[in-house]
Design an enzyme around this catalytic site. Structure first.
Site, PDB file in Angstrom:
ATOM      1  N   GLU A 150      -2.307  -3.624   9.225  1.00  0.00           N
ATOM      2  CA  GLU A 150      -0.906  -3.772   8.807  1.00  0.00           C
ATOM      3  C   GLU A 150      -0.498  -2.546   8.002  1.00  0.00           C
ATOM      4  O   GLU A 150      -1.328  -1.938   7.337  1.00  0.00           O
ATOM      5  CB  GLU A 150      -0.714  -5.065   8.012  1.00  0.00           C
ATOM      6  CG  GLU A 150      -1.662  -5.266   6.828  1.00  0.00           C
ATOM      7  CD  GLU A 150      -1.270  -4.557   5.563  1.00  0.00           C
ATOM      8  OE1 GLU A 150      -0.125  -4.107   5.484  1.00  0.00           O
ATOM      9  OE2 GLU A 150      -2.113  -4.441   4.665  1.00  0.00           O
ATOM     10  N   LEU A 152       2.395  -2.764   5.905  1.00  0.00           N
ATOM     11  CA  LEU A 152       3.535  -3.337   5.185  1.00  0.00           C
ATOM     12  C   LEU A 152       3.663  -2.767   3.788  1.00  0.00           C
ATOM     13  O   LEU A 152       2.679  -2.693   3.060  1.00  0.00           O
ATOM     14  CB  LEU A 152       3.349  -4.846   5.017  1.00  0.00           C
ATOM     15  CG  LEU A 152       2.956  -5.636   6.250  1.00  0.00           C
ATOM     16  CD1 LEU A 152       2.791  -7.094   5.880  1.00  0.00           C
ATOM     17  CD2 LEU A 152       4.034  -5.456   7.286  1.00  0.00           C
ATOM     18  N   CYS A 259      -2.799  -1.588  -2.969  1.00  0.00           N
ATOM     19  CA  CYS A 259      -3.348  -0.920  -1.779  1.00  0.00           C
ATOM     20  C   CYS A 259      -3.921   0.463  -2.040  1.00  0.00           C
ATOM     21  O   CYS A 259      -5.112   0.698  -1.812  1.00  0.00           O
ATOM     22  CB  CYS A 259      -2.276  -0.831  -0.703  1.00  0.00           C
ATOM     23  SG  CYS A 259      -1.825  -2.440  -0.075  1.00  0.00           S
TER      24      CYS A 259
HETATM   25  C1  UDX Z   1       1.377   0.909   0.692  1.00  0.00           C
HETATM   26  C2  UDX Z   1       1.686   1.588   2.049  1.00  0.00           C
HETATM   27  O1  UDX Z   1       2.941   2.268   1.980  1.00  0.00           O
HETATM   28  C3  UDX Z   1       1.683   0.554   3.172  1.00  0.00           C
HETATM   29  O2  UDX Z   1       1.881   1.196   4.419  1.00  0.00           O
HETATM   30  C4  UDX Z   1       0.326  -0.145   3.164  1.00  0.00           C
HETATM   31  O3  UDX Z   1       0.196  -1.083   4.178  1.00  0.00           O
HETATM   32  C5  UDX Z   1       0.076  -0.785   1.816  1.00  0.00           C
HETATM   33  O4  UDX Z   1       0.153   0.218   0.788  1.00  0.00           O
HETATM   34  P1  UDX Z   1       2.731  -0.503  -1.110  1.00  0.00           P
HETATM   35  O5  UDX Z   1       1.428  -0.712  -1.834  1.00  0.00           O
HETATM   36  O6  UDX Z   1       3.664  -1.645  -0.978  1.00  0.00           O
HETATM   37  O7  UDX Z   1       2.454   0.034   0.377  1.00  0.00           O
HETATM   38  O8  UDX Z   1       3.457   0.670  -1.921  1.00  0.00           O
HETATM   39  P2  UDX Z   1       4.222   2.028  -1.609  1.00  0.00           P
HETATM   40  O9  UDX Z   1       5.668   1.805  -1.439  1.00  0.00           O
HETATM   41  O10 UDX Z   1       3.531   2.803  -0.568  1.00  0.00           O
HETATM   42  O11 UDX Z   1       4.020   2.757  -3.035  1.00  0.00           O
HETATM   43  C6  UDX Z   1       2.721   2.902  -3.611  1.00  0.00           C
HETATM   44  C7  UDX Z   1       2.770   3.561  -4.964  1.00  0.00           C
HETATM   45  O12 UDX Z   1       3.092   4.937  -4.847  1.00  0.00           O
HETATM   46  C8  UDX Z   1       3.779   2.972  -5.957  1.00  0.00           C
HETATM   47  O13 UDX Z   1       3.147   2.828  -7.200  1.00  0.00           O
HETATM   48  C9  UDX Z   1       4.882   4.020  -6.040  1.00  0.00           C
HETATM   49  O14 UDX Z   1       5.493   4.042  -7.297  1.00  0.00           O
HETATM   50  C10 UDX Z   1       4.089   5.302  -5.781  1.00  0.00           C
HETATM   51  N1  UDX Z   1       4.888   6.406  -5.189  1.00  0.00           N
HETATM   52  C11 UDX Z   1       5.399   6.273  -3.931  1.00  0.00           C
HETATM   53  C12 UDX Z   1       5.065   7.597  -5.899  1.00  0.00           C
HETATM   54  O15 UDX Z   1       4.594   7.745  -7.032  1.00  0.00           O
HETATM   55  N2  UDX Z   1       5.767   8.619  -5.298  1.00  0.00           N
HETATM   56  C13 UDX Z   1       6.283   8.514  -4.049  1.00  0.00           C
HETATM   57  O16 UDX Z   1       6.888   9.482  -3.583  1.00  0.00           O
HETATM   58  C14 UDX Z   1       6.105   7.305  -3.344  1.00  0.00           C
END
Ligand code: UDX
Length: 433
Positions: A150, A152, A259
């Site tokens: 996944e 997501l 994740c």
């Molecule tokens: C992530 C992946 O995007 C997804 O595809 C996977 O299946 C699960 O892990 P998620 O954990 O929901 O999803 O978070 P995501 O939106 O990817 O952000 C992760 C972290 O990175 C957050 O703490 C966010 O604040 C940080 N982030 C994200 C940054 O610091 N800078 C960015 O440019 C993007």
């Protein structure tokens, strides 16, 4: 199609609800009776936009069912998805005991051909082990194991599932691949067919690459601060190159969540197990940890001693649009502030209630609006990228704060506009602060 999902947590429940929504007959299994009762009553144990509506609608239509009985679940589906937790062990490798247990439970009840799909994030070669386990406990039954990772994102999981960028199906038999093509027929998305090991690797490699992208821009932000450049402009400039892209180039306090930290550790651990240590990823982790240390140092440089000082923190969740506190950098930040004796008053649009229930939550004050958090505070810190923080009444914030100090850990605010409000603004990598 008749589909079973074993594990009705974040991934299992969302996947089950979306499969039901596109017309499949879905049975979600979970061994937590309380959770199943809650779901049957139409309540959702997590906050995920759009999920509650989908669950309620599809339970009513009869296409989404829940049970605590694995046997009943496995008999129902011609395709059985495994979506149980794969938590990290102290050494960073993945604890696969729940996956192994489900494999045994499937072996117990499987009678005719089924496709067993690994949805949980697992290290490469797990599918092989699941197949071996089922064969060991039930030698003469036909089945195939498939890897279908996944991708997501919390906060937009329903959308990501209904309109994915890609669907990765790792199978070693045409028969299983054909079944999986039918599962995903109602979805409009490119399907990438691979072998099982490659599909498993795609998940770890994709998440590690995204984390690497974040650490890359964070490392650049340090050079920006040292040289007086602005990381936002730099990110814009490099992101306009189509080969690079602007996504995941937002400098800040670093990545958190359930994740990225876990998947990076797991990828490092499996690469070591395979005798090929992936050292680049260790550096990604170090850069991520350093971002917070550097930020706290910046706060100390302004406030000197934090002991007994009231500090306002906006943002507790690990990112915007979620109430999830797991591995949130905001929490690690607050832990440090509290350890240094600060009186933290925090606000988060969704995660406040969850915070109050934690041990750390008892050591701070969690309030229900952003403005009151700033009353008589010595500084305001922004720790999560909630867009609504951009539209708060900053004249009122300025009036409330003892000194007009803002530490923006997510580069959410416009430095010029903050300066015109009379604030001393400190972002991440936005020139010499
Ligand atoms: C992530 C992946 O995007 C997804 O595809 C996977 O299946 C699960 O892990 P998620 O954990 O929901 O999803 O978070 P995501 O939106 O990817 O952000 C992760 C972290 O990175 C957050 O703490 C966010 O604040 C940080 N982030 C994200 C940054 O610091 N800078 C960015 O440019 C993007």
């Amino acid at each position: 199609m008749k589909i079973t999902i074993i594990g009705s947590g974040y991934v299992g429940l969302t996947t089950g609800a979306c499969f039901a929504e596109v017309g499949h007959e879905v049975m979600c299994v979970d061994n937590n009776e309380e959770k199943i009762k809650t779901l049957l009553a139409g309540d959702i144990p997590i906050y995920e936009p759009g999920l509650e509506e989908l669950v309620v609608k599809n339970v009513a239509s009869g296409r989404l069912k829940f049970t605590t009985n694995t046997g009943e679940g496995v008999s129902h589906g011609e395709v059985v998805f495994i979506a149980v937790p794969t938590p990290p062990q102290p050494d960073g490798s993945v604890d696969l005991r729940f996956i192994e247990k489900v494999a045994r439970e499937i072996a117990d009840v499987i009678e005719d051909y089924k496709v067993i799909v690994d949805k949980s994030t697992v290290p490469v070669k797990t599918g092989e082990k699941v197949a071996e386990t089922i064969s060991r406990y039930k030698p003469n039954v036909e089945f195939d194991v498939v890897s279908n990772p996944e991708f997501l994102r919390e906060g937009c999981a329903v959308d990501d599932l209904l309109k994915p960028d890609r669907i990765v199906i790792g199978a070693n038999s045409d028969r299983a691949m054909a079944v999986m093509q039918r599962v995903y027929e109602p979805f409009v998305a490119p399907v990438l067919a691979t072998d099982i090991n490659s599909a498993e690797l795609i998940k770890h490699a994709a998440n590690s690459f995204l984390a690497l992208k974040i650490s890359y821009i964070n490392a650049v932000s340090v050079i920006c601060e040292a040289s007086g450049a602005d990381v936002e402009q730099v990110a814009e400039g490099i992101g306009m190159d189509k080969r690079i892209g602007r996504h995941f180039l937002n400098a800040g306090l670093g990545y958190g969540g359930s994740c990225f930290p876990k998947d990076l550790k797991a990828f490092i651990a499996i690469s070591e197990e395979l005798g090929q240590p992936f050292n680049l990823l260790k550096e990604v982790e170090t850069i991520n940890a350093d971002q917070l240390d550097r930020f706290i140092k910046k706060i100390r440089e302004s406030l000197w001693v934090l002991d007994d000082k009231k500090i306002a923190v906006w943002g507790l969740a690990f990112k915007q649009n979620t109430d999830d506190l797991r591995e949130s950098v905001a929490i690690r930040l607050i832990e440090q502030l509290v350890a240094e004796g600060a009186n933290v008053v925090a606000y988060d649009p969704k995660a406040g209630e969850n915070m109050r229930r934690t041990e750390l939550g008892e050591k701070i004050t969690v309030v229900d609006d952003p403005i009151s958090a700033t009353e008589q505070a010595e500084a305001l810190i922004i720790a999560t990228e909630w867009p609504e923080f951009q539209t708060v009444d900053f004249a009122k914030v300025k009036e409330n704060l003892i000194a007009p100090l803002i530490f923006d850990g997510r580069n959410l605010l416009d430095p010029k506009s903050m300066k015109s409000h009379g604030f001393s603004y400190h972002g991440i990598g936005r020139g010499r602060s």
